[in-house]
Enzyme design. Sequence first.
Site, mmCIF file in Angstrom:
data_model
loop_
_atom_site.group_PDB
_atom_site.id
_atom_site.type_symbol
_atom_site.label_atom_id
_atom_site.label_comp_id
_atom_site.label_asym_id
_atom_site.label_seq_id
_atom_site.Cartn_x
_atom_site.Cartn_y
_atom_site.Cartn_z
ATOM 1 N N SER A 74 0.875 -1.682 -0.014
ATOM 2 C CA SER A 74 -0.098 -0.367 0.150
ATOM 3 C C SER A 74 0.998 1.572 0.468
ATOM 4 C CB SER A 74 -0.982 0.508 1.011
ATOM 5 O OG SER A 74 -0.157 -0.442 2.698
ATOM 6 N N GLY A 95 -0.247 3.054 -6.061
ATOM 7 C CA GLY A 95 -0.994 2.576 -6.341
ATOM 8 C C GLY A 95 -2.578 1.875 -5.787
ATOM 9 N N GLY A 112 -3.215 -0.162 -3.955
ATOM 10 C CA GLY A 112 -2.672 -0.147 -2.679
ATOM 11 C C GLY A 112 -3.065 1.169 -1.651
ATOM 12 N N TYR A 162 1.592 -14.295 -14.991
ATOM 13 C CA TYR A 162 1.145 -13.434 -14.434
ATOM 14 C C TYR A 162 -0.964 -14.196 -13.981
ATOM 15 C CZ TYR A 162 -1.724 -9.042 -12.308
ATOM 16 O OH TYR A 162 -2.215 -7.960 -12.033
#
Length: 266
Positions: A15, A18, A20, A155
């Site tokens: 966090s 972005g 987060g 991913y």
Amino acid sequence: MDLQLHGKRALVTGSTGGLGEAIAKMLAAEGAAVIVHGRDEPRARAVASTIAHDGGRADIALGDLTSDEGADAVYETALAHGEVDILVNNAGFYDHLDWNTAAPRNWADTYEINVIAHVRMIQRFVPDMRKRGWGRVIQIGGGLAGQPLPSLPDYSASLAARHNLAVSLARELKDSGVTSNVVAPGAILVPAVRALLERIAPRHGWGERWEDIERGAARDLVPNDVGRLGRPNEIAAAVAFLASAHADYISGAIFRVDGGTIRSVF
């Protein structure tokens, strides 16, 4: 709407920027005490300071979640000021790899960061939630879990694992008062995404103005029914709702926030 988060403590992994960061700030704005997690202390302190300046409460917990030692450090630091009621597993990583460039070592590294690190946090924090009879576990997943592209295979597979483990955990937590859900974003306008789109805009003929680039990307690259990219606060709002008392009846759900990118009648 009062989300009834006052008195709750939330750990948001990854966090310091972005999604987060947006999630941590919104949870704090809704009254939760937030633990900002990352590996870079100055960035973590900057986010925590902003939250405090805006009237919220924030601590920091530093650690690399790809090792048991790092996960233990985050767990111990997070509990220093009280129990954790809400775990948001957001930390993750991807590189722009394809089937020709993603070697088995890349697959293993992606899985370690995007899946095993989340499992470490679940196994440390959920038993305490279960004992108290209330808790929230929220995975940040993505549409590529169910509709993968030719690129980013490692991913996409790791996102599918996140979705799967969240539903399995929900079954495990039956009748416990602890819920497990996924927020699955579509393409979200964070700085790295904007920089990428601006870089590739000339070869796609999207123009030079950001408004035209975003419209072109939403048409050609990540088609959806809204015609733009999502914003971090739109993901944060979904997380805040699932973290709230209003979401007691939601568990094992994949909560898509993608402008209609993933299209299914069921």
